[in-house]
Motif scaffolding. Structure first.
Motif, PDB file in Angstrom:
ATOM      1  N   GLY A 206       0.779  -1.223   0.000  1.00  0.00           N
ATOM      2  CA  GLY A 206       0.000   0.000   0.000  1.00  0.00           C
ATOM      3  C   GLY A 206       0.813   1.276   0.000  1.00  0.00           C
ATOM      4  N   THR A 207       2.118   1.199   0.152  1.00  0.00           N
ATOM      5  CA  THR A 207       2.963   2.394   0.137  1.00  0.00           C
ATOM      6  C   THR A 207       3.210   2.831  -1.307  1.00  0.00           C
ATOM      7  OG1 THR A 207       4.984   1.070   0.104  1.00  0.00           O
ATOM      8  CG2 THR A 207       4.091   1.655   2.269  1.00  0.00           C
ATOM      9  N   PRO A 208       3.580   4.099  -1.520  1.00  0.00           N
ATOM     10  CA  PRO A 208       3.880   4.559  -2.890  1.00  0.00           C
ATOM     11  C   PRO A 208       4.974   3.747  -3.559  1.00  0.00           C
ATOM     12  CG  PRO A 208       3.606   6.445  -1.433  1.00  0.00           C
ATOM     13  CD  PRO A 208       3.601   5.218  -0.556  1.00  0.00           C
ATOM     14  N   LEU A 209       6.005   3.322  -2.787  1.00  0.00           N
ATOM     15  CA  LEU A 209       7.082   2.543  -3.374  1.00  0.00           C
ATOM     16  C   LEU A 209       6.560   1.190  -3.867  1.00  0.00           C
ATOM     17  CD1 LEU A 209      10.036   2.101  -4.059  1.00  0.00           C
ATOM     18  CD2 LEU A 209      10.425   1.342  -1.698  1.00  0.00           C
ATOM     19  N   GLU A 210       5.677   0.588  -3.097  1.00  0.00           N
ATOM     20  CA  GLU A 210       5.133  -0.703  -3.507  1.00  0.00           C
ATOM     21  C   GLU A 210       4.275  -0.549  -4.761  1.00  0.00           C
ATOM     22  OE1 GLU A 210       2.151  -3.964  -3.640  1.00  0.00           O
ATOM     23  OE2 GLU A 210       1.811  -1.823  -3.261  1.00  0.00           O
ATOM     24  N   GLN A 211       3.492   0.525  -4.855  1.00  0.00           N
ATOM     25  CA  GLN A 211       2.676   0.758  -6.040  1.00  0.00           C
ATOM     26  C   GLN A 211       3.541   1.027  -7.265  1.00  0.00           C
ATOM     27  OE1 GLN A 211      -0.070   3.876  -5.083  1.00  0.00           O
ATOM     28  NE2 GLN A 211      -1.179   2.648  -3.561  1.00  0.00           N
ATOM     29  N   TRP A 212       4.650   1.744  -7.087  1.00  0.00           N
ATOM     30  CA  TRP A 212       5.564   1.991  -8.201  1.00  0.00           C
ATOM     31  C   TRP A 212       6.187   0.681  -8.692  1.00  0.00           C
ATOM     32  CZ3 TRP A 212      10.963   1.228  -8.201  1.00  0.00           C
ATOM     33  CH2 TRP A 212      11.607   1.646  -9.355  1.00  0.00           C
ATOM     34  N   LEU A 223       4.155 -12.596  -4.134  1.00  0.00           N
ATOM     35  CA  LEU A 223       4.144 -12.746  -2.676  1.00  0.00           C
ATOM     36  C   LEU A 223       3.057 -11.910  -2.018  1.00  0.00           C
ATOM     37  CD1 LEU A 223       7.983 -12.686  -1.980  1.00  0.00           C
ATOM     38  CD2 LEU A 223       6.505 -14.625  -2.443  1.00  0.00           C
ATOM     39  N   LEU A 224       2.362 -11.072  -2.783  1.00  0.00           N
ATOM     40  CA  LEU A 224       1.325 -10.204  -2.234  1.00  0.00           C
ATOM     41  C   LEU A 224      -0.005 -10.529  -2.889  1.00  0.00           C
ATOM     42  CD1 LEU A 224       3.213  -6.790  -2.201  1.00  0.00           C
ATOM     43  CD2 LEU A 224       2.795  -8.314  -0.277  1.00  0.00           C
ATOM     44  N   PRO A 225      -1.136 -10.369  -2.155  1.00  0.00           N
ATOM     45  CA  PRO A 225      -2.446 -10.631  -2.774  1.00  0.00           C
ATOM     46  C   PRO A 225      -2.735  -9.612  -3.867  1.00  0.00           C
ATOM     47  CG  PRO A 225      -2.704  -9.606  -0.619  1.00  0.00           C
ATOM     48  CD  PRO A 225      -1.251  -9.945  -0.757  1.00  0.00           C
ATOM     49  N   PRO A 226      -3.368 -10.036  -4.986  1.00  0.00           N
ATOM     50  CA  PRO A 226      -3.689  -9.093  -6.064  1.00  0.00           C
ATOM     51  C   PRO A 226      -4.768  -8.110  -5.652  1.00  0.00           C
ATOM     52  CG  PRO A 226      -4.689 -11.232  -6.480  1.00  0.00           C
ATOM     53  CD  PRO A 226      -3.828 -11.401  -5.265  1.00  0.00           C
ATOM     54  N   ARG A 227      -4.706  -6.941  -6.211  1.00  0.00           N
ATOM     55  CA  ARG A 227      -5.753  -5.950  -5.968  1.00  0.00           C
ATOM     56  C   ARG A 227      -5.727  -4.950  -7.112  1.00  0.00           C
ATOM     57  NH1 ARG A 227      -1.677  -4.485  -2.450  1.00  0.00           N
ATOM     58  NH2 ARG A 227      -0.824  -2.391  -2.738  1.00  0.00           N
ATOM     59  N   ALA A 228      -6.758  -4.131  -7.186  1.00  0.00           N
ATOM     60  CA  ALA A 228      -6.878  -3.151  -8.263  1.00  0.00           C
ATOM     61  C   ALA A 228      -5.745  -2.147  -8.190  1.00  0.00           C
ATOM     62  CB  ALA A 228      -8.223  -2.442  -8.172  1.00  0.00           C
ATOM     63  N   SER A 229      -5.218  -1.761  -9.362  1.00  0.00           N
ATOM     64  CA  SER A 229      -4.092  -0.838  -9.399  1.00  0.00           C
ATOM     65  C   SER A 229      -4.519   0.611  -9.330  1.00  0.00           C
ATOM     66  CB  SER A 229      -3.290  -1.062 -10.689  1.00  0.00           C
ATOM     67  OG  SER A 229      -4.098  -0.759 -11.809  1.00  0.00           O
ATOM     68  N   GLY A 230      -5.806   0.895  -9.604  1.00  0.00           N
ATOM     69  CA  GLY A 230      -6.272   2.275  -9.588  1.00  0.00           C
ATOM     70  C   GLY A 230      -6.031   3.011 -10.880  1.00  0.00           C
TER      71      GLY A 230
END
Length: 254
Positions: A206-212, A223-230
């Protein structure tokens, strides 16, 4: 009588010429750098890079660590870039070096003309997680004058990166086909891919670095659950599509 003397003199001359030519005939032709043979019967897919000092050439053999059977041989020109693909397994690496190649039987010549060096432990070439081929970089260097060779070894990886190709629009759609591209450059995606597959961790979800990071690798972090990218709200509603195919390419990622 005179004819016989001349015949004997010609015979001696011929013998001298043959004695001079035989060593030249026994000398092997210049050896080209690269793979010489692979006797394992297995595909060579794992990377091995060898860095060598100039001033001599090198004959490299890989032998099975368990059976001792000769598996692969390669020839290296000293100081030049060298990389070869090897089959899977655990191998003992042995080097012979010298200035004038004389074939696999004589190597670079008898005695001190051929210098030999063996890595102190076997190297393993194997799959390291999903889609990662693990190999090695071996750097040879010369010790102070009068000394032998010493080696430094580090890991090297080939990652297989998947990317989506053009989608096929459903029947009745008049809009042109769209291309889907991965973000960032190949090296940054490869490094992230390697970190995820080796489970080295990453930024907090959920952090900006993770989204980038997610934007660099379209297939997402396993390793992370999928979710909408926005991103859907910014680019507008896309027409339904079926992906025709995907492509997989390999790159050095560590």
């Amino acid at each position: 009588m005179t004819f016989r003397c001349a015949e004997k003199g010609a015979g001696r001359l011929l013998a001298v010429l043959l004695a001079c030519l035989v060593p030249l005939a026994l000398m092997a032709a210049p050896q080209r750098a690269g793979l010489m043979w692979n006797r394992t019967g297995l595909p060579a897919v794992f990377p091995l890079q060898v860095r060598t000092p100039a001033g001599a050439d090198y004959y490299l053999t890989l032998s099975d660590a368990e059976t001792g059977a000769a598996s692969l041989a390669a020839y290296i020109v000293g100081g030049k870039f060298f990389k070869v693909l090897v089959p899977p397994g655990r191998y003992v690496l042995r080097f012979a070096s010298g200035k004038r190649w004389q074939g696999e039987e004589r190597l670079f010549g008898p005695g001190a003309q051929t210098r030999r060096f063996e890595l102190p432990y076997p190297l393993e070439f194997a799959i390291r997680g999903a889609g990662i081929k693990g190999g090695h970089v071996v750097t040879l260097s010369r010790e102070p004058p009068g000394g032998g060779l010493q080696a430094a070894v580090k890991a090297q990886y080939i990652c297989q990166i998947a990317s989506l190709e053009a989608p096929e629009l459903l029947p009745g759609r008049a809009q042109p086909l769209r291309q889907f591209h991965l973000g960032g450059d190949a090296r940054s995606r490869g490094i992230l891919h390697l970190q995820w597959r080796l489970q080295l961790g990453g930024p907090r979800a959920g952090t900006p670095l993770e989204q980038w990071q997610r934007s660099l690798f379209l297939l997402g972090n396993p390793l992370l659950p999928p979710r909408a990218s926005g991103l859907e709200s910014r680019v507008g509603q896309r027409p339904p599509a079926r992906f025709r195919s995907y492509s997989v390419r390999s790159l050095f990622c560590g």
